[in-house]
Scaffold this active site. Structure first.
Site, PDB file in Angstrom:
ATOM      1  N   ASP A   1       0.666  -1.204  -0.206  1.00  0.00           N
ATOM      2  CA  ASP A   1      -0.014  -0.005  -0.009  1.00  0.00           C
ATOM      3  C   ASP A   1       0.790   1.300  -0.222  1.00  0.00           C
ATOM      4  OD1 ASP A   1      -3.042  -0.516   0.667  1.00  0.00           O
ATOM      5  OD2 ASP A   1      -1.916  -2.194   1.101  1.00  0.00           O
TER       6      ASP A   1
ATOM      7  N   ASN B   1       1.987  -3.014   4.081  1.00  0.00           N
ATOM      8  CA  ASN B   1       0.883  -4.111   3.708  1.00  0.00           C
ATOM      9  C   ASN B   1       0.001  -4.371   4.467  1.00  0.00           C
ATOM     10  OD1 ASN B   1       0.287  -5.380   1.033  1.00  0.00           O
ATOM     11  ND2 ASN B   1       0.708  -7.007   1.994  1.00  0.00           N
ATOM     12  N   LYS B   2      -0.946  -5.236   4.092  1.00  0.00           N
ATOM     13  CA  LYS B   2      -2.016  -5.874   4.972  1.00  0.00           C
ATOM     14  C   LYS B   2      -1.499  -6.420   6.162  1.00  0.00           C
ATOM     15  CE  LYS B   2      -5.544  -5.651   4.777  1.00  0.00           C
ATOM     16  NZ  LYS B   2      -6.617  -4.617   5.386  1.00  0.00           N
TER      17      LYS B   2
END
Length: 312
Positions: free
Chosen positions: A215, A225-226
């Site tokens: 992201d 990121n997640k």
């Protein structure tokens, strides 16, 4: 499939909150409706947010306050603000110029996903590969094909993919709901695993690579990121498994020097204490819900973009 587009004066996009049960296209005609769709994750994924945001500037029709609200709809994914800025740079030229720029961003994203898929598949060595991934990084996170899942799709098309192990991705189950749905549609062999099983399965051996999206990538290569990506990176390093980040160049934010400067989005407690509207925890239970974590650059084997491969 194309998951987001401009059709007859409005944005049309897949409502990802209804998958895998229903495939429904939303028709977005106002900036407020787009912001609502972004915040409830009807549209998500860094590249998709960039394209949606650019089309949103066209919807705003010169309303700079609405454009500013759109730019701040979610803080972590740099592509959202980037997409707004790219389209808004043409405001003085009129709405058609704004829309033309947004449509170019859509087409550039499609081309970037094809390039990342090929570059990543070329980089990963071996045949009959077993790979692991988290969250959703396919067409649903972009416009077509996707980032990390785009590499996996290319491996599958080349006959080099033995199996994908997809993390379910709590709390909103993007792996179980979205990635499994996309893998099923492409006919790729896969199994779903609990998030906490990822590092231990890496330790047991037999996994050839971990592929994640991003992201926001800081200037030094630290990657947001997640949430759960960091634990996979630690497990991969311990097991000696290559850990790849796949993202377009637009996700690299040179104005952010390192991961400690990335704002991590905290989402609603309800997402933790319930699943798809069904409460799991006792009434009154409090929760902490960071949507992302940051993987330090020294845990990343390589970052694969549409233009290059580099080791941070």
């Amino acid at each position: 499939m194309r998951t987001i587009d401009w059709v007859d004066g409005a944005i049309e996009l897949v409502d990802q909150t209804l998958l895998p049960d229903e495939l429904v296209m939303l028709r977005i005609t106002t900036v407020d409706a787009l912001i609502e769709a972004i915040q409830r994750l009807a549209v998500r994924g860094a590249p998709a947010l960039g394209v949606a945001a650019a089309f949103g500037v066209a919807l705003a029709d010169g309303d700079r306050k609405a454009i500013a609200r759109l730019r701040e709809a979610r803080p972590t994914a740099v592509n959202l603000a980037w997409g707004v800025d790219q389209a808004a740079a043409h405001l003085e030229e009129g709405r058609q110029a704004v829309l033309a720029r947004a449509e170019r961003l859509r087409d550039e994203d499609i081309a970037a996903c094809v390039a990342m898929g090929g570059r990543g598949a070329d980089l990963i060595e071996g045949d009959s590969l077993r790979v692991m991934t988290i969250c959703n990084t396919g067409a649903l996170a972009a416009v077509e094909r996707g980032t990390a899942l785009g590499v996996i799709q290319t491996l599958h098309e080349r006959g080099r993919l033995a199996e994908v192990l997809a993390l379910e991705t709590r709390p909103l189950l993007q792996g179980a709901r979205l990635t499994a749905w996309e893998l099923d549609r492409m006919g790729a062999p896969y199994r779903l695993i609990a998030d906490s099983a990822g590092p231990s399965l890496l330790a047991r051996g037999g996994i050839d690579a971990v592929l994640i999206g991003a992201d926001r990538i800081a200037a030094n290569g630290d990657t947001a990121n997640k949430v759960g990506s960091y634990s996979l990176a630690l497990g991969a390093e311990r097991a000696g498994v290559p850990f790849f980040v796949v993202a377009p160049e637009t996700t690299i934010d040179l104005s952010t020097p390192s991961g400690e400067h990335i704002e991590i989005e905290d989402r609603a407690e309800e997402e933790i204490v319930s699943v798809r509207g069904v409460r799991l925890a006792p009434a009154g239970t409090r929760a902490l819900n960071p949507a992302f974590d940051v993987t330090p650059h020294d845990l990343i084997t390589a970052i694969i973009t549409d233009r290059r491969v580099f080791r941070p």
